[in-house]
Every structure is written in structure tokens, then in C-alpha cells.
Motif scaffolding. Structure first.
Motif, PDB file in Angstrom:
ATOM      1  N   HIS A 128       0.830  -1.198   0.000  1.00  0.00           N
ATOM      2  CA  HIS A 128       0.000   0.000   0.000  1.00  0.00           C
ATOM      3  C   HIS A 128       0.870   1.255   0.000  1.00  0.00           C
ATOM      4  CE1 HIS A 128      -3.945   1.907   1.711  1.00  0.00           C
ATOM      5  NE2 HIS A 128      -3.527   2.503   0.621  1.00  0.00           N
ATOM      6  N   ILE A 129       1.963   1.232   0.756  1.00  0.00           N
ATOM      7  CA  ILE A 129       2.885   2.369   0.788  1.00  0.00           C
ATOM      8  C   ILE A 129       3.481   2.614  -0.594  1.00  0.00           C
ATOM      9  CG2 ILE A 129       5.132   3.147   1.659  1.00  0.00           C
ATOM     10  CD1 ILE A 129       4.300   1.792   4.364  1.00  0.00           C
ATOM     11  N   VAL A 130       3.948   1.565  -1.243  1.00  0.00           N
ATOM     12  CA  VAL A 130       4.532   1.720  -2.578  1.00  0.00           C
ATOM     13  C   VAL A 130       3.463   2.170  -3.564  1.00  0.00           C
ATOM     14  CG1 VAL A 130       5.677   0.525  -4.499  1.00  0.00           C
ATOM     15  CG2 VAL A 130       6.445   0.134  -2.151  1.00  0.00           C
ATOM     16  N   TRP A 131       2.260   1.631  -3.447  1.00  0.00           N
ATOM     17  CA  TRP A 131       1.156   2.066  -4.309  1.00  0.00           C
ATOM     18  C   TRP A 131       0.909   3.562  -4.124  1.00  0.00           C
ATOM     19  CZ3 TRP A 131      -1.747   0.657  -8.314  1.00  0.00           C
ATOM     20  CH2 TRP A 131      -2.918   1.367  -8.563  1.00  0.00           C
ATOM     21  N   ALA A 132       0.836   4.008  -2.873  1.00  0.00           N
ATOM     22  CA  ALA A 132       0.595   5.425  -2.592  1.00  0.00           C
ATOM     23  C   ALA A 132       1.723   6.291  -3.138  1.00  0.00           C
ATOM     24  CB  ALA A 132       0.434   5.638  -1.087  1.00  0.00           C
ATOM     25  N   LEU A 133       2.962   5.853  -2.933  1.00  0.00           N
ATOM     26  CA  LEU A 133       4.105   6.633  -3.418  1.00  0.00           C
ATOM     27  C   LEU A 133       4.207   6.616  -4.937  1.00  0.00           C
ATOM     28  CD1 LEU A 133       6.826   5.768  -0.773  1.00  0.00           C
ATOM     29  CD2 LEU A 133       5.567   7.911  -1.034  1.00  0.00           C
ATOM     30  N   GLN A 178       1.915   7.212  -6.796  1.00  0.00           N
ATOM     31  CA  GLN A 178       1.029   8.271  -7.248  1.00  0.00           C
ATOM     32  C   GLN A 178       1.537   9.652  -6.864  1.00  0.00           C
ATOM     33  OE1 GLN A 178      -3.103   7.275  -6.415  1.00  0.00           O
ATOM     34  NE2 GLN A 178      -2.468   5.144  -6.284  1.00  0.00           N
ATOM     35  N   GLY A 179       2.631   9.696  -6.113  1.00  0.00           N
ATOM     36  CA  GLY A 179       3.208  10.980  -5.751  1.00  0.00           C
ATOM     37  C   GLY A 179       3.968  10.921  -4.445  1.00  0.00           C
ATOM     38  N   ARG A 228      12.059  20.668   7.294  1.00  0.00           N
ATOM     39  CA  ARG A 228      12.222  19.758   8.424  1.00  0.00           C
ATOM     40  C   ARG A 228      11.620  18.388   8.153  1.00  0.00           C
ATOM     41  NH1 ARG A 228      10.274  23.077  13.553  1.00  0.00           N
ATOM     42  NH2 ARG A 228      10.471  20.985  14.412  1.00  0.00           N
ATOM     43  N   ARG A 229      11.008  18.216   7.017  1.00  0.00           N
ATOM     44  CA  ARG A 229      10.338  16.949   6.681  1.00  0.00           C
ATOM     45  C   ARG A 229      11.200  16.078   5.781  1.00  0.00           C
ATOM     46  NH1 ARG A 229       5.035  17.179   3.789  1.00  0.00           N
ATOM     47  NH2 ARG A 229       6.374  17.939   2.153  1.00  0.00           N
ATOM     48  N   GLN A 230      11.018  14.779   5.905  1.00  0.00           N
ATOM     49  CA  GLN A 230      11.561  13.814   4.952  1.00  0.00           C
ATOM     50  C   GLN A 230      10.424  13.480   4.001  1.00  0.00           C
ATOM     51  OE1 GLN A 230      15.111  13.742   5.342  1.00  0.00           O
ATOM     52  NE2 GLN A 230      14.813  11.629   4.802  1.00  0.00           N
ATOM     53  N   VAL A 231      10.649  13.659   2.729  1.00  0.00           N
ATOM     54  CA  VAL A 231       9.646  13.337   1.718  1.00  0.00           C
ATOM     55  C   VAL A 231      10.102  12.072   1.003  1.00  0.00           C
ATOM     56  CG1 VAL A 231       8.494  14.149  -0.375  1.00  0.00           C
ATOM     57  CG2 VAL A 231       9.022  15.757   1.462  1.00  0.00           C
ATOM     58  N   TYR A 232       9.196  11.109   0.877  1.00  0.00           N
ATOM     59  CA  TYR A 232       9.526   9.812   0.279  1.00  0.00           C
ATOM     60  C   TYR A 232       8.949   9.711  -1.123  1.00  0.00           C
ATOM     61  CZ  TYR A 232      11.001   8.500   4.907  1.00  0.00           C
ATOM     62  OH  TYR A 232      11.663   8.459   6.106  1.00  0.00           O
ATOM     63  N   LEU A 233       9.665   8.977  -1.979  1.00  0.00           N
ATOM     64  CA  LEU A 233       9.221   8.721  -3.341  1.00  0.00           C
ATOM     65  C   LEU A 233       9.766   7.371  -3.793  1.00  0.00           C
ATOM     66  CD1 LEU A 233      11.522  10.576  -5.759  1.00  0.00           C
ATOM     67  CD2 LEU A 233      11.500  11.239  -3.374  1.00  0.00           C
ATOM     68  N   ALA A 250      -0.346   9.277 -12.789  1.00  0.00           N
ATOM     69  CA  ALA A 250      -0.285  10.070 -14.012  1.00  0.00           C
ATOM     70  C   ALA A 250       0.923   9.733 -14.863  1.00  0.00           C
ATOM     71  CB  ALA A 250      -0.282  11.554 -13.660  1.00  0.00           C
ATOM     72  N   ARG A 251       2.078   9.509 -14.260  1.00  0.00           N
ATOM     73  CA  ARG A 251       3.288   9.281 -15.050  1.00  0.00           C
ATOM     74  C   ARG A 251       3.319   7.915 -15.721  1.00  0.00           C
ATOM     75  NH1 ARG A 251       5.587   9.989  -9.736  1.00  0.00           N
ATOM     76  NH2 ARG A 251       5.753   7.987  -8.749  1.00  0.00           N
TER      77      ARG A 251
END
Length: 121
Positions: A34-39, A41-42, A80-85, A114-115
């Protein structure tokens, strides 16, 4: 590598099969998938992912650490945030195909990132 007599396909080396099995093993839990699916998408931070996948911050953070160590996701600092992709577009394609196919068979619609819409996948 050996060649199959009937189709002419070569078997991948054992090390490649081991790497693929490890990647599939990491994606074998619904939470990580689910995490990979969510990521796919953005980008998102851990708080956004926890909200989306319904997990606790520590749990989602642990999953992200494992996915990051395996090279399936990466992070970057944004203030201050870590952003994951997702770090591997091929993993996005595999996850999207598998989840999309299963959702379609079950009669559920899934949003395509989208990509990936124009890739014919």
C-alpha cells in the motif's frame, strides 16, 4: 545461463533471481504494498502516508526504512520533513500492473499514477 529448448528464453542468473525474490518479499505485506502504491502516485511524508494507509507513524516509518534499504524508495529533505518517493520506476510498473489487474478482476477501479498512464501498462 541456460536456454530453454522450447522458447529460446535464457534463465536469469541465480543472483538476479535472489534479488527479485527479495524485492517481492518486501512487497509481500499489504502495508508495504500500500505504501509503494501510494508513493507511485506521488511523493509524501511519513505523516501523509500513515494517514493514507491507516498505519501508525512508527509502523509506517519502519516499513519505509526497509523499503529504502532495499532501494525501492528514497527520501529527500524538504525543510524539516523527509519526503519519500519511489526510487525504481520498474517497481511502480509491477505494483501498478498487479494491483490494477486484481482490482479490475474484483470489479474495483484504481487510480492510475499520471506518469504511467501513457506507458501502455
Amino acid at each position: 545461463m541456460s536456454t530453454a529448448a522450447d522458447g529460446g528464453f535464457e534463465d536469469p542468473p541465480a543472483e538476479v533471481l535472489a534479488q527479485a525474490a527479495a524485492a517481492f518479499g518486501l512487497l509481500a505485506t499489504p502495508a508495504r504494498l500500500h505504501i509503494v502504491w501510494a508513493l507511485s502516485q506521488g511523493e509524501s511524508d511519513v505523516t501523509g502516508l500513515a494517514d493514507r494507509v491507516g498505519g501508525t507513524l512508527p509502523s509506517v516509518s519502519q516499513h519505509l526504512t526497509k523499503l529504502k534499504l532495499a532501494g525501492l524508495v528514497r527520501s529527500r529533505r524538504e525543510g524539516r520533513r523527509q519526503v519519500y518517493l519511489v526510487d525504481d520506476p520498474d517497481v511502480v510498473t509491477v505494483v501498478r500492473l498487479m494491483v490494477g489487474q486484481l482490482a479490475e478482476r474484483a470489479g474495483h477501479a484504481t487510480a492510475q499514477p499520471a506518469r504511467l498512464r501513457g506507458l501502455g501498462a
